[in-house]
Design an enzyme around this catalytic site. Structure first.
Site, short mmCIF file in Angstrom:
data_model
loop_
_atom_site.label_atom_id
_atom_site.label_comp_id
_atom_site.label_asym_id
_atom_site.label_seq_id
_atom_site.Cartn_x
_atom_site.Cartn_y
_atom_site.Cartn_z
N GLU A 162 -167.16 59.06 30.02
CA GLU A 162 -166.24 58.39 30.95
C GLU A 162 -164.90 58.00 30.33
OE1 GLU A 162 -168.28 55.12 32.77
OE2 GLU A 162 -169.66 56.42 33.84
N GLU A 183 -175.50 60.14 34.83
CA GLU A 183 -175.86 58.72 35.01
C GLU A 183 -175.89 58.38 36.49
OE1 GLU A 183 -173.47 55.74 33.03
OE2 GLU A 183 -173.54 56.82 31.12
C1 FCB Z 1 -171.34 53.48 32.98
C2 FCB Z 1 -171.46 53.56 31.47
C3 FCB Z 1 -172.80 53.14 30.94
C4 FCB Z 1 -173.38 51.97 31.70
C5 FCB Z 1 -173.30 52.18 33.18
C6 FCB Z 1 -173.86 51.06 34.01
O1 FCB Z 1 -170.01 53.36 33.34
O2 FCB Z 1 -171.22 54.87 31.03
O3 FCB Z 1 -172.67 52.90 29.56
O4 FCB Z 1 -172.79 50.80 31.29
O5 FCB Z 1 -171.98 52.40 33.57
#
Ligand code: FCB
Length: 448
Positions: free
Chosen positions: A170, A358
């Site tokens: 990210e 994620e």
């Molecule tokens: C994302 C991050 C990860 C975690 C989630 C909830 O933005 O990559 O490390 O904190 O959010």
């Protein structure tokens, strides 16, 4: 009767896993030669983290990795995404290697392989060595050479066994939070920090991607992007245009240069100010054909024009003000968001395979008779998976899904308050308890 959803419905090649990040889980912040990272420094300063909590110990994955990988195995999780702590490998960012750091990741990787779990390594999940921040961190173009040195060491040390690599986690969040808003490490603010950090992080994607591909035989190289489905408050021209600017910033800024499209300057004119940092050949070098792109989605954002917000002239209408269901992060629960994002990225003509690297949710967990019945998390995951399945069934290019995250851990500026884990951690005793959502994921993944 509620619909049953099972992993087999996604086809046998679909990739399933959980995601983690070194700083959030490892603890052992100064053990066995590890140097400090910007997050060690940032989180040690009063006022930066909710409740002034730190990740010095966190869930102590450094010592308990076997227990946690065993847990993964018991939950039928076949792929483990983790990140490598740069300052554990190179305590001052460059130069002297810490053999105990290499040995630790060797242990993690070997144990995964022993249990039949495939390791997926992220090189950079936000924890720049502090020594490099003292030289300007991501604002200094030399970061590219520092990163190359670190990448070579990781690829040469682990590339015989790790085939799935991600360059960055990210970039929008770590440049925006860390170099513009100052709410994440290293706590820098202002456009003059943000813009060079953006360009250098953007360049790192292709440059490091190429390097990984060169060093690691049979590698699958990717990088990961945060994204939120952006909708205007209403269809007024001003709000539509405001939403377009926010979309360019949050969802397009880092990916379009990789796809050879350059920066989305037309829809976000402030990006013209990147020009002084762009050297001849940079944009050609940015274009790189990754094997996969990781997209990370949690929510959607509703946008309103606002004249007073500098540069972007737009404002996010926060979810708690919209009277919608939210998680402990105050993020709206809006499952169609993940489908919309897959559709959006799928529409680019040369988009590599998409993997959801994620997705997950933080809710308040309570013990009842020794059990955590986190129905809301289970429902969140099911609802999002249904949207992923819908995308897949429509023929969209989505190939995998990783839950954020295995165990409760240190959630950056929010400390330990929001728990995202499929497994609860008692941070006083380090006891792990599988939540109902974890048991549900086990059943979902069970190969029948
Ligand atoms: C994302 C991050 C990860 C975690 C989630 C909830 O933005 O990559 O490390 O904190 O959010």
């Amino acid at each position: 009767m509620a619909k049953k959803i099972h992993s087999s419905g996604f086809g046998k090649d679909f990739i399933w896993g959980v995601s983690t990040a070194a700083f959030q889980i490892e603890g052992a912040h100064d053990k066995h030669g590890k140097g400090p990272s910007i997050w060690d420094i940032f989180s040690s300063k009063k006022g930066n983290i909710r409740g002034n909590e730190t990740a010095k110990t966190s869930c102590d994955f450094y010592h308990r990795y076997k227990e946690d990988i065993d847990l993964m195995k018991s939950l039928n999780i076949p792929n483990f995404r983790f990140s490598i702590s740069w300052s554990r490998i190179l305590p001052t960012g460059t130069g002297k290697i810490n053999p105990e750091g290499i040995a630790f990741y060797n242990r993690v990787i070997d144990y995964c392989l022993e249990l039949g779990i495939t390791p997926w390594a992220t090189l950079y999940h936000w924890d720049l060595p502090h020594a490099l921040e003292l030289k300007g961190g991501w604002t200094n173009r030399e970061v590219l050479q520092w990163l190359e040195e670190y990448t070579k060491i990781c690829a040469q040390s682990f590339g015989d066994r790790v085939k799935y690599w991600m360059v960055l986690n990210e970039p929008m969040v770590f440049t925006g939070g860390g170099y513009f808003l100052g709410v994440h490490a290293p706590g820098k603010k202002r456009l003059r920090n943000f813009l060079p950090a953006v360009h250098h992080a953007q360049l790192a994607q292709g440059r490091i991607g190429r390097l990984l591909r060169k060093i690691v035989p049979n590698s699958k190289v990717g990088t990961t992007f945060s994204c939120s489905y952006i909708v205007p408050k209403n269809n007024s021209q001003r709000n539509l245009r405001a939403a377009k600017r926010v979309d360019a910033l949050l969802n397009r800024l880092f990916i379009e240069p990789v796809l050879g499209l350059g920066y989305p300057t037309k829809d976000l004119p402030i990006l013209r100010r990147l020009k002084p940092y762009i050297l001849p050949g940079d944009m050609e070098e940015s274009a790189f054909q990754f094997d996969f792109i990781g997209i990370q989605n949690y929510t959607r954002e509703v946008i309103q024009h606002n004249y007073f917000v500098p540069y972007i002239k737009a404002k996010i209408i926060e979810a708690p003000k919209r009277n919608v269901r939210t998680t402990l992060m105050d993020w709206e629960v809006y499952p169609p968001s993940i489908y919309e994002m897959i559709r959006k990225y799928d529409a680019y003509s040369n988009m590599p395979n998409i993997v959801i690297t994620e997705n997950g949710a933080a809710f308040h967990d309570t013990f009842t008779k020794g059990k955590i019945k986190d129905k809301n998390r289970k429902q969140y995951l099911k609802d999002h998976l249904e949207q992923v399945l819908k995308a897949k069934n429509e023929g969209l290019n989505v190939h995998g899904y990783f839950v954020w995250t295995l165990t409760d851990n240190f959630e950056w500026a929010e400390g330990y308050h929001p728990s995202f884990g499929l497994v609860h951690v008692d941070f006083k005793t380090q006891k792990r308890t599988v939540k109902k959502s974890g048991k549900w994921y086990r059943g979902f993944l069970k190969v029948t």
